[in-house]
Motif scaffolding. Structure first.
Motif, PDB file in Angstrom:
ATOM      1  N   LEU A  34      90.607 -27.083 -68.035  1.00 15.02           N
ATOM      2  CA  LEU A  34      91.508 -26.803 -69.454  1.00 15.02           C
ATOM      3  C   LEU A  34      90.701 -27.521 -70.653  1.00 15.02           C
ATOM      4  O   LEU A  34      90.578 -26.901 -71.818  1.00 15.02           O
ATOM      5  N   SER A  35      90.046 -28.498 -70.360  1.00 13.09           N
ATOM      6  CA  SER A  35      89.098 -29.240 -71.250  1.00 13.09           C
ATOM      7  C   SER A  35      87.715 -28.378 -71.330  1.00 13.09           C
ATOM      8  O   SER A  35      87.445 -28.182 -72.685  1.00 13.09           O
ATOM      9  N   ARG A  36      87.156 -28.223 -70.308  1.00 16.58           N
ATOM     10  CA  ARG A  36      85.742 -27.761 -70.235  1.00 16.58           C
ATOM     11  C   ARG A  36      85.914 -26.294 -71.148  1.00 16.58           C
ATOM     12  O   ARG A  36      84.802 -26.009 -71.611  1.00 16.58           O
ATOM     13  N   ARG A  37      86.680 -25.366 -70.757  1.00 20.23           N
ATOM     14  CA  ARG A  37      86.806 -24.070 -71.119  1.00 20.23           C
ATOM     15  C   ARG A  37      87.491 -23.868 -72.637  1.00 20.23           C
ATOM     16  O   ARG A  37      88.026 -22.972 -72.892  1.00 20.23           O
ATOM     17  N   PHE A  38      87.966 -25.006 -73.268  1.00 16.00           N
ATOM     18  CA  PHE A  38      88.657 -25.144 -74.396  1.00 16.00           C
ATOM     19  C   PHE A  38      89.900 -24.443 -74.491  1.00 16.00           C
ATOM     20  O   PHE A  38      90.311 -23.596 -75.459  1.00 16.00           O
ATOM     21  N   PHE A  39      90.644 -24.331 -73.262  1.00 16.09           N
ATOM     22  CA  PHE A  39      92.076 -24.144 -73.512  1.00 16.09           C
ATOM     23  C   PHE A  39      92.865 -24.901 -74.556  1.00 16.09           C
ATOM     24  O   PHE A  39      93.540 -24.565 -75.550  1.00 16.09           O
ATOM     25  N   VAL A  40      92.663 -26.418 -74.416  1.00 17.33           N
ATOM     26  CA  VAL A  40      93.217 -27.390 -75.231  1.00 17.33           C
ATOM     27  C   VAL A  40      92.275 -28.570 -75.411  1.00 17.33           C
ATOM     28  O   VAL A  40      91.450 -29.025 -74.625  1.00 17.33           O
ATOM     29  N   ALA A  41      92.439 -29.177 -76.617  1.00 18.35           N
ATOM     30  CA  ALA A  41      91.673 -30.501 -76.876  1.00 18.35           C
ATOM     31  C   ALA A  41      92.752 -31.270 -77.565  1.00 18.35           C
ATOM     32  O   ALA A  41      93.613 -30.922 -78.391  1.00 18.35           O
ATOM     33  N   ASP A  55      95.188 -29.166 -79.899  1.00 17.13           N
ATOM     34  CA  ASP A  55      94.887 -28.273 -80.684  1.00 17.13           C
ATOM     35  C   ASP A  55      94.575 -27.269 -79.549  1.00 17.13           C
ATOM     36  O   ASP A  55      94.118 -27.494 -78.309  1.00 17.13           O
ATOM     37  N   TYR A  56      95.018 -25.894 -79.621  1.00 24.29           N
ATOM     38  CA  TYR A  56      94.593 -24.860 -78.733  1.00 24.29           C
ATOM     39  C   TYR A  56      93.504 -24.204 -78.865  1.00 24.29           C
ATOM     40  O   TYR A  56      93.158 -23.600 -80.299  1.00 24.29           O
ATOM     41  N   VAL A 143      93.768 -35.720 -68.478  1.00 32.24           N
ATOM     42  CA  VAL A 143      92.565 -36.226 -68.732  1.00 32.24           C
ATOM     43  C   VAL A 143      92.371 -36.296 -70.360  1.00 32.24           C
ATOM     44  O   VAL A 143      91.382 -37.067 -70.672  1.00 32.24           O
ATOM     45  N   HIS A 144      93.104 -35.880 -71.017  1.00 28.47           N
ATOM     46  CA  HIS A 144      93.050 -36.037 -72.615  1.00 28.47           C
ATOM     47  C   HIS A 144      93.475 -37.310 -73.017  1.00 28.47           C
ATOM     48  O   HIS A 144      93.386 -37.454 -74.345  1.00 28.47           O
ATOM     49  N   GLU A 145      93.888 -38.323 -72.139  1.00 29.15           N
ATOM     50  CA  GLU A 145      94.162 -39.647 -72.707  1.00 29.15           C
ATOM     51  C   GLU A 145      93.188 -40.445 -73.092  1.00 29.15           C
ATOM     52  O   GLU A 145      91.892 -39.793 -72.891  1.00 29.15           O
ATOM     53  N   SER A 146      92.969 -41.373 -74.079  1.00 26.64           N
ATOM     54  CA  SER A 146      91.899 -42.094 -74.434  1.00 26.64           C
ATOM     55  C   SER A 146      91.661 -42.946 -73.175  1.00 26.64           C
ATOM     56  O   SER A 146      92.374 -43.023 -72.258  1.00 26.64           O
ATOM     57  N   PRO A 147      90.158 -43.460 -73.356  1.00 26.15           N
ATOM     58  CA  PRO A 147      89.773 -44.234 -72.198  1.00 26.15           C
ATOM     59  C   PRO A 147      90.650 -45.514 -71.891  1.00 26.15           C
ATOM     60  O   PRO A 147      91.137 -45.955 -70.821  1.00 26.15           O
ATOM     61  N   ARG A 588      82.923 -17.676 -63.573  1.00 26.90           N
ATOM     62  CA  ARG A 588      83.519 -18.338 -64.945  1.00 26.90           C
ATOM     63  C   ARG A 588      84.537 -17.621 -65.594  1.00 26.90           C
ATOM     64  O   ARG A 588      85.258 -18.328 -66.349  1.00 26.90           O
ATOM     65  N   ASN A 589      84.688 -16.392 -65.503  1.00 25.73           N
ATOM     66  CA  ASN A 589      85.807 -15.692 -65.984  1.00 25.73           C
ATOM     67  C   ASN A 589      87.192 -15.758 -65.145  1.00 25.73           C
ATOM     68  O   ASN A 589      88.187 -15.458 -65.704  1.00 25.73           O
ATOM     69  N   ASP A 590      86.758 -15.918 -64.085  1.00 29.86           N
ATOM     70  CA  ASP A 590      88.113 -16.296 -63.087  1.00 29.86           C
ATOM     71  C   ASP A 590      88.832 -17.461 -63.459  1.00 29.86           C
ATOM     72  O   ASP A 590      90.106 -17.559 -63.762  1.00 29.86           O
ATOM     73  N   GLU A 591      87.961 -18.472 -64.026  1.00 22.37           N
ATOM     74  CA  GLU A 591      88.681 -19.749 -64.654  1.00 22.37           C
ATOM     75  C   GLU A 591      89.420 -19.439 -66.043  1.00 22.37           C
ATOM     76  O   GLU A 591      90.275 -20.164 -66.345  1.00 22.37           O
ATOM     77  N   LEU A 592      88.903 -18.466 -66.657  1.00 19.17           N
ATOM     78  CA  LEU A 592      89.676 -18.049 -67.851  1.00 19.17           C
ATOM     79  C   LEU A 592      90.721 -16.992 -67.313  1.00 19.17           C
ATOM     80  O   LEU A 592      91.931 -16.790 -68.383  1.00 19.17           O
TER      81      LEU A 592
END
Length: 658
Positions: A34-41, A55-56, A143-147, A588-592
């Protein structure tokens, strides 16, 4: 001969195309995707971010838009609802009248040593569940938590060994966790030594915290306001206009999709607990004497999974499976309109890709029931965070229209002409204001308002005793026949006037979106790193991938032609003409979550045919442009299944794409 070959293929199709058994769900792998393919940040990420704000990216934006589009079709269009759009900024007076200023709150507890804040019910749930699992490590978070947050979350303490009696106590508490008051949660925290899971420091007693963001309206700040916590109030305030727009016909429903805001105490559950979110809400207005739905017979035999309040109050979580007809008949679900919408909610969620076995309806217990509700059910979806409320379906009775009408002195009612006039008898109080005013002076207005608010039962008792007594602000007032007399009058009514009751399905679109992502995610058995999002075609962000077999100049005009053609027929598409091999491009597009892919090869140059690949099975067909376009329209519109397409065209095995 070709027809015989196709028949032979279709007989073995299920075996060839059945999706392999899914490996164990890997949340870290999904979060990475989700992070790598920029679903959300995280919102404002380069400024270190703010918890609970996200952000979506392009895939999630398209996915959300498609979910909303299906919601509109499933509810607004199919149920002939009236959609409106009301303001986000709401005057404080409105939310004070509705009860949100006083009651829209959660319980929080603070670690005085570190200053860290926890939501009390979530902390109790988290700690007891972790103890049941054998340690006190917090559940995995995004995984979007801060370190720093990740480091704290992964801190472990010495495992606890529990005997069966304690385990049973924990399970009963967890079953009833949504029904505890702040005081009761404080007692649980003390009784079970629940402390800060990271520092192991004691916590203060739970305190109530209002979840609304406040603001001011205008340059002077004289008008206090809030960012709305729900979209419902704007619909209630426009009730009279909506009724008139609907030609004064009942029943009817309004609907609204828009942003709402809640200042969450401790948003630690990724996209499931955020401070700004999209809601889709329905207010279905019904006659309080019947609360019946004309289309209930269409759904009465549909089976749903229920977790009734009685089961939870007994400390259990056993599911009861019943048809909605049985549930209404047994009194588990209050009325047919509420039951009808529970089924429609179930149908919608399954339609967009929610796994039916991970969906249940949990009834609110008495202690957790919203102040406006007389019955409420949550559609809960099972995720890696446990069972999560994604849709609420409440019978709000006549609460909202009544309080707003009383506050504004504007009638929010239905007037119905009766074919046969009603004749009835009722008690009426006749107040002698000439005596009342001088006697009670400054309290006269409050006394008069209390007399006017007397029920029929109170007036009947007063007529028998010859006096009436009541308390106002701690002071007792007694009035005899000198001040008020009660008589029984006969009335004839040709027009019935009533305040409608409201059945409200309320959808958290963000929670549904995230749960859908979890339910759709799996990885190829031959390669656990090849993640797949099996979104149904109707809601997939991109419907079709265009893949030229190579960088040959002959393919360029063909690819452009196909991209334009698909756009013209409403099929969203993406071209991947990178140098990666074709299998990698599809992966790559199966991931999307892209359900279909068109391969343009040298055979296309010769006869204009192309192959069409399906994401989950990776099987293909080959056909002409006209046929492929029609197939894609039918597949993305939900008119046919891929199995039916393969049976018609046969599986193409001329090349391997994976």
């Amino acid at each position: 001969m070709r027809r015989v070959l196709y028949l032979a293929r279709s007989r073995t199709y299920q075996k060839m195309t059945a999706r392999p058994a899914r490996p164990v769900f890997d949340k870290e792998q999904l979060d990475s995707l989700l992070s790598r393919r920029f679903f959300v940040a995280p919102g404002f990420e380069i400024y270190a971010g703010v918890a609970g704000l996200y952000d979506y990216g392009p895939p999630a934006c398209a996915l959300q838009a498609n979910i909303v589009d299906q919601w509109r079709k499933h509810f607004v269009l199919e149920e002939d609802m009236l959609e409106i759009d009301t303001t986000i900024i709401t005057p404080a007076e409105v939310l004070k009248t509705s009860g949100h200023v006083e009651r829209f709150a959660d319980w929080m507890c603070k670690d005085p040593a570190s200053g860290e804040i926890f939501r009390a019910d979530h902390l109790i749930e988290q700690v007891l569940e972790a103890r049941l699992k054998g340690d006190k490590e917090a559940r995995g978070e995004s995984v979007h938590e801060s370190p720093d947050d990740t480091k704290k979350r992964k801190a472990k303490v010495k495992p606890l060994k529990l005997d069966n009696a304690v385990k049973s106590e924990y399970e009963q508490i967890l079953a009833k966790i949504d029904g505890y008051s702040g005081k009761e949660m404080g007692e649980l925290i003390v009784q079970y030594s629940i402390r800060n899971p990271v520092t192991d420091k004691p916590l203060e007693a739970p305190q109530e915290f209002n979840l609304m963001f406040d603001t001011s309206i205008g340059p002077t700040g004289a008008i206090k306001g809030y960012l709305r916590p729900e979209t419902a109030q704007g619909q209630f305030l426009n009730f009279s206009r909506l009724l008139e727009f609907n030609n004064n016909r009942m029943p009817f429903a309004s609907a609204q999709i828009g942003k709402s805001f809640r200042n969450e105490i401790s948003p630690r559950s990724g996209l499931l607990r955020v401070r700004e979110f999209l809601m889709a809400e329905i207010e279905h207005y019904v006659d309080p004497e019947t609360k019946s739905h004309a289309r209930f017979n269409e759904v009465k035999d549909v089976k749903l999974c229920f977790l009734p309040k009685d089961t939870q109050e007994a400390g259990k979580t056993d599911i009861t499976e019943l048809t909605i007809g049985q549930a209404v008949e047994m009194g588990i679900v209050d009325n047919t309109t509420l039951g009808y919408f529970l089924v429609r909610i179930h149908q919608f969620l399954v339609k967009i890709g929610i796994t039916a076995s991970k969906l249940r309806f949990r009834q609110h217990m008495k202690n957790e029931m919203a102040h406006y509700a007389c019955d409420c059910w949550d559609a809960e979806l099972q995720t890696s965070y446990g069972w999560i409320e994604c849709v609420g379906c409440a019978d709000r009775s006549a609460y909202d229209l009544t309080v707003h009408s009383k506050k504004t002195n504007r009638k929010l009612v239905v007037r119905e002409n009766l074919e046969q006039p009603r004749v009835y008898h009722e008690w009426e109080g006749q107040i002698n204001k000439k005596v009342l005013g001088p006697k009670f002076k400054k309290d006269a207005k409050a006394v008069e308002e209390r007399l006017l608010a007397m029920t029929q039962e109170e007036m009947e008792r007063a007529s028998q005793t010859g006096s009436v007594s009541f308390d106002i602000n701690g002071q007792t007032f007694t009035l005899n026949s000198e001040f008020v007399t009660f008589i029984k009058v006969t009335r004839k009514e040709s027009v019935r006037e009533y305040t409608p009751n409201v059945i409200e399905p309320s959808f958290g679109i963000g929670r549904i979106l995230y749960s859908l992502i979890e339910h759709s995610y799996w990885s190829r058995p031959e390669d656990s790193q090849r993640g797949v999002l099996s979104f149904p075609p109707i809601i997939a962000p991109i419907k079709c991938l265009l893949v030229p077999l190579s960088g040959s100049p002959e393919f360029i005009p063909i690819v452009k032609h196909w991209a334009a053609t698909l756009r013209n027929i409403g099929i969203s598409n993406k071209v991947d003409d990178s140098s990666a091999n074709i299998g990698r491009r599809y992966a790559r597009n199966d991931e999307l979550g892209t359900p279909f892919g068109i391969t343009i090869d040298f055979q296309t140059v010769k006869d204009k045919t192309v192959t069409l690949r399906e994401r989950d099975s990776t099987t293909q067909i080959r056909a002409s442009e006209i046929d492929i376009c029609q197939v894609l329209q039918d597949l993305t519109g939900g008119k046919v299944t891929w199995e039916q397409v393969v049976q018609k065209y046969g599986e193409f095995q001329g090349q391997s794409l994976d």
